[in-house]
Design an enzyme around this catalytic site. Structure first.
Site, PDB file in Angstrom:
ATOM      1  N   GLY A  17     -16.629 -18.480  25.109  1.00  0.00           N
ATOM      2  CA  GLY A  17     -18.001 -18.399  25.623  1.00  0.00           C
ATOM      3  C   GLY A  17     -18.163 -17.310  26.675  1.00  0.00           C
ATOM      4  O   GLY A  17     -17.233 -16.993  27.405  1.00  0.00           O
ATOM      5  N   ARG A  70     -14.784 -16.992  18.841  1.00  0.00           N
ATOM      6  CA  ARG A  70     -13.970 -18.186  19.048  1.00  0.00           C
ATOM      7  C   ARG A  70     -12.817 -18.328  18.040  1.00  0.00           C
ATOM      8  O   ARG A  70     -12.241 -19.401  17.904  1.00  0.00           O
ATOM      9  CB  ARG A  70     -14.848 -19.441  19.016  1.00  0.00           C
ATOM     10  CG  ARG A  70     -15.782 -19.572  20.218  1.00  0.00           C
ATOM     11  CD  ARG A  70     -16.273 -20.987  20.410  1.00  0.00           C
ATOM     12  NE  ARG A  70     -17.223 -21.102  21.516  1.00  0.00           N
ATOM     13  CZ  ARG A  70     -16.883 -21.265  22.791  1.00  0.00           C
ATOM     14  NH1 ARG A  70     -15.609 -21.329  23.120  1.00  0.00           N
ATOM     15  NH2 ARG A  70     -17.802 -21.374  23.726  1.00  0.00           N
ATOM     16  N   ASP A  89      -7.449 -22.526  26.484  1.00  0.00           N
ATOM     17  CA  ASP A  89      -6.886 -22.415  25.130  1.00  0.00           C
ATOM     18  C   ASP A  89      -6.502 -20.971  24.812  1.00  0.00           C
ATOM     19  O   ASP A  89      -5.426 -20.710  24.278  1.00  0.00           O
ATOM     20  CB  ASP A  89      -7.897 -22.886  24.075  1.00  0.00           C
ATOM     21  CG  ASP A  89      -7.921 -24.400  23.976  1.00  0.00           C
ATOM     22  OD1 ASP A  89      -6.995 -25.043  24.516  1.00  0.00           O
ATOM     23  OD2 ASP A  89      -8.880 -24.929  23.380  1.00  0.00           O
ATOM     24  N   LYS A 132     -11.070 -16.956  32.522  1.00  0.00           N
ATOM     25  CA  LYS A 132     -12.527 -16.932  32.344  1.00  0.00           C
ATOM     26  C   LYS A 132     -13.048 -18.290  31.899  1.00  0.00           C
ATOM     27  O   LYS A 132     -12.425 -18.924  31.061  1.00  0.00           O
ATOM     28  CB  LYS A 132     -12.869 -15.908  31.268  1.00  0.00           C
ATOM     29  CG  LYS A 132     -14.272 -15.914  30.800  1.00  0.00           C
ATOM     30  CD  LYS A 132     -14.407 -16.084  29.280  1.00  0.00           C
ATOM     31  CE  LYS A 132     -14.071 -17.466  28.789  1.00  0.00           C
ATOM     32  NZ  LYS A 132     -14.434 -17.730  27.396  1.00  0.00           N
ATOM     33  N   THR A 133     -14.103 -18.780  32.414  1.00  0.00           N
ATOM     34  CA  THR A 133     -14.963 -19.813  31.849  1.00  0.00           C
ATOM     35  C   THR A 133     -15.938 -20.303  32.911  1.00  0.00           C
ATOM     36  O   THR A 133     -15.538 -20.567  34.054  1.00  0.00           O
ATOM     37  CB  THR A 133     -14.231 -21.031  31.239  1.00  0.00           C
ATOM     38  OG1 THR A 133     -15.224 -21.989  30.814  1.00  0.00           O
ATOM     39  CG2 THR A 133     -13.270 -21.741  32.182  1.00  0.00           C
ATOM     40  N   ASP A 178     -17.145 -23.058  32.886  1.00  0.00           N
ATOM     41  CA  ASP A 178     -16.896 -24.492  33.076  1.00  0.00           C
ATOM     42  C   ASP A 178     -16.042 -24.791  34.305  1.00  0.00           C
ATOM     43  O   ASP A 178     -16.019 -25.919  34.783  1.00  0.00           O
ATOM     44  CB  ASP A 178     -16.201 -25.081  31.838  1.00  0.00           C
ATOM     45  CG  ASP A 178     -17.111 -25.096  30.623  1.00  0.00           C
ATOM     46  OD1 ASP A 178     -18.253 -24.609  30.738  1.00  0.00           O
ATOM     47  OD2 ASP A 178     -16.686 -25.592  29.565  1.00  0.00           O
TER      48      ASP A 178
HETATM   49  P1  FBP Z   1     -15.566 -21.311  27.183  1.00  0.00           P
HETATM   50  O1  FBP Z   1     -14.739 -22.486  27.600  1.00  0.00           O
HETATM   51  O2  FBP Z   1     -15.108 -20.669  25.936  1.00  0.00           O
HETATM   52  O3  FBP Z   1     -15.686 -20.348  28.319  1.00  0.00           O
HETATM   53  O4  FBP Z   1     -17.052 -21.797  26.881  1.00  0.00           O
HETATM   54  C1  FBP Z   1     -17.681 -22.711  27.690  1.00  0.00           C
HETATM   55  C2  FBP Z   1     -19.069 -23.077  27.229  1.00  0.00           C
HETATM   56  O5  FBP Z   1     -20.030 -22.288  27.879  1.00  0.00           O
HETATM   57  C3  FBP Z   1     -19.306 -24.558  27.450  1.00  0.00           C
HETATM   58  O6  FBP Z   1     -19.843 -24.794  28.711  1.00  0.00           O
HETATM   59  C4  FBP Z   1     -20.228 -24.931  26.321  1.00  0.00           C
HETATM   60  O7  FBP Z   1     -20.061 -26.267  25.952  1.00  0.00           O
HETATM   61  C5  FBP Z   1     -19.782 -24.018  25.224  1.00  0.00           C
HETATM   62  O8  FBP Z   1     -19.242 -22.877  25.832  1.00  0.00           O
HETATM   63  C6  FBP Z   1     -20.890 -23.639  24.287  1.00  0.00           C
HETATM   64  O9  FBP Z   1     -20.429 -22.662  23.433  1.00  0.00           O
HETATM   65  P2  FBP Z   1     -21.193 -22.203  22.132  1.00  0.00           P
HETATM   66  O10 FBP Z   1     -22.448 -21.521  22.583  1.00  0.00           O
HETATM   67  O11 FBP Z   1     -20.231 -21.286  21.450  1.00  0.00           O
HETATM   68  O12 FBP Z   1     -21.487 -23.444  21.357  1.00  0.00           O
END
Ligand code: FBP
Length: 550
Positions: A77, A141, A172, A198-199, A201
């Site tokens: 993300g 992803r 991951d 990065k994230t 979250d």
């Molecule tokens: P990452 O862990 O890959 O950084 O993504 C986090 C996130 O933003 C979450 O908060 C959310 O649940 C998810 O990605 C949504 O991703 P997508 O838009 O690909 O469904």
């Protein structure tokens, strides 16, 4: 290309670097490391990259390095600041040797496997400095897990004479980066792999990684919006705003947003799981606060709900697991379920095949939510939890509970709701000064680790509540963050995900204040991110970091 006035001014921003990165850098090897758990298994799985020392940087004497090429991948993300990580890598490798080159693999890890790439030149990069988004090379992803993918990747890395690959991702992706580093090291492939945390979250953090990048900016954006909504709620005095906040599983975003805005209700998934709360208990808690405020004539408020909540409610988790099995693609029960054209009949069928406990929970859900649990499934056949409108589920259940309370004479107010989901609003925001500086420093750090021949390391920049020039840059062996966990039925080495700690200072601060925030209207209005102005406004880190480091 036309750009906004802010973009133009922001392009001129020079991100701040820690003192140790400003001139020539000397690497200092610290103590050898061990994984946080399961040492023997992890050591066996990573014979070439286990036990390496922590690395910190000091000011050193200038040394000449032959030109080298680097590849970079954005994984998962979006998170504000990704472009600055790339700028930091670019400027760092050019400083080591102006002849060095940077290649970006397009659309995430899949770009490496499919040999899709672009050379990132100074001109190409110019328009992306200090901007949000991952659009410079795109993200994806695709998981890099298979040896066939690693070998395919090696073909293009060799063709482009790439000495090192930087993978910018979450827990991951960094786990997979470490597996890749080990694979290339075992093969003596001559390609180093470095990770960057990065994230939005905020769940990739530990003793050596104080925060993942993007969390700061994303939560500041959500907090601005929550503050604006609180002002509206307190002006109109007629709505309860139920706000779901992104964060696939951990509740760091909700917790930080609560610390910045002081809403009336904040749900924390980790607490719900620890207390083994049922949906009914959560609804009772919320209805209790709403009734108390309503009985005082305050028929308004703001409730924050973490995206991952339902999976932390034990009875919902059990229900979801049963549904995943019963409605597995191609199963007899799935076929039968799909034969119902009438939704209510379909729901009755599902209720009939569930265990007694899960059927009770399922039947207590509003019809629309029950349908989301059975209809929206991901390519692996699992319920897409992020699509469940938890805010509406709770809103409808609270409404029903308040009706009962009114009948029993315990509630005399009015309950009107507005629903919101904040996630995408913040993931690509222009990085705050903190993220602009932190990301640039992380990228620069990665370039130094590459120059020194390191592999299997994650770039680390610590001491983040101090001014940027006092930040401590270095490298952490990724194996140090690992433990063994069951994933899809197999034990695997993975970076441990950091959930909200209930004995940590940020949660304790919420717990100590939430009763007051529930009863009184103590809203804080953080306002929009500021890029120019007083340091305490523009460079402030998150409250989570401040409290954790106090
Ligand atoms: P990452 O862990 O890959 O950084 O993504 C986090 C996130 O933003 C979450 O908060 C959310 O649940 C998810 O990605 C949504 O991703 P997508 O838009 O690909 O469904």
């Amino acid at each position: 290309m036309t750009i906004s006035a802010l973009q133009k001014a922001r392009a001129a921003y020079q991100p701040k670097l820690p003192k140790s990165l400003k001139g020539a850098v000397k690497l200092v090897d610290g103590a050898a490391t061990e994984s946080i758990a399961d040492q023997a298994e992890i050591k066996k799985l990573f014979p070439n990259t286990y036990g390496m020392p922590l690395v910190t940087f000091e000011e050193g004497a200038a040394a000449s390095v032959p030109a080298f090429n680097v590849g970079v991948i954005l994984s998962g993300g979006q998170a504000p600041g990704g472009h600055n990580v790339i700028s930091g890598i670019f400027d760092g490798i050019k400083k080591l040797n102006t002849g060095s080159k940077l290649y970006g693999f397009l659309g995430g890890p899949g770009g490496l496997v499919d040999h899709k790439y672009v050379e990132i030149t100074a001109d190409f990069l110019e328009g992306f400095r200090n901007t949000g988004g991952f659009d410079i090379i795109g993200s994806g992803r695709t998981k890099l897990e298979e040896e066939a993918q690693f070998d395919k990747g090696l073909e293009i890395l060799k063709k482009l004479n790439i000495k090192a690959l930087v993978i910018i991702g979450g827990d991951d992706s960094n786990t997979n980066a470490c597996v890749l580093a080990e694979y290339y090291a075992a093969k003596k492939a001559g390609v180093q792999v470095i990770g960057c945390p990065k994230t939005i979250d905020g769940d990739l953090k530990n003793e050596m990684i104080e925060t993942s990048f993007g969390f700061d900016t994303a939560v500041k954006v959500y907090s601005e919006l929550i503050g604006n909504i609180q002002r509206d709620a307190n002006s109109a005095k007629k709505y309860w705003h139920f706000i779901k906040l992104m964060g696939r599983s951990a509740s760091h975003i909700g917790l930080e947003a609560a610390l910045q805005t002081q809403p009336n209700i904040t749900l924390i998934s980790e607490e719900v799981a620890a207390k083994k709360q049922t949906l009914g208990e959560i609804v009772d808690y919320m209805a209790g606060i709403i009734a108390k405020r309503g009985n005082n004539g305050e028929n308004f408020g703001v409730a924050l709900i973490p995206e991952g909540l339902v999976e932390f409610v034990p009875e919902m988790k059990a229900l979801i697991a049963e549904l995943n099995d019963l409605l597995a693609e191609g199963s007899e029960t799935e076929k039968k379920f799909k034969s119902y054209t009438d939704k209510a009949e379909g729901r009755a069928f599902v209720a009939g095949i569930l265990s007694a406990e899960s059927a009770k929970v399922y039947k207590s859900l509003p019809g629309g939510i029950a349908d989301q649990l059975t209809l929206d499934r991901d390519p692996h056949g699992n319920v897409q939890v992020s699509l469940i409108e938890t805010e509406k589920l709770l809103g409808e259940m609270v409404k029903a509970r308040l009706k009962e309370m009114k009948k029993a004479g315990g509630y005399s107010g009015k309950f009107g709701t507005q629903y919101h989901f904040f996630g995408y609003e913040g993931r690509c925001a222009a990085p705050s000064n903190f993220d602009a500086d932190y990301c640039y420093s992380l990228g620069y750090t990665a370039s130094v680790l590459i120059g020194a021949g390191k592999t299997g390391y994650m770039a680390s920049v610590r001491n983040l509540t101090a001014p940027a020039d006092q930040w401590i840059a270095g490298g952490v062996p990724v194996t140090m963050m690992m433990n063994m966990e069951r994933r899809h039925g197999h034990m695997k080495p993975v970076i441990q995900k950091a959930l909200v700690e209930l004995d940590g200072a940020p949660f304790k601060y919420l717990a100590a204040n939430r009763e007051k925030w529930a009863a009184e209207t103590s809203y804080l209005y953080p306002g929009p991110i500021q890029y120019w102005g007083p340091t305490e406004v523009c460079d402030r880190p998150t409250k989570t970091l401040e409290l954790e480091k106090a």
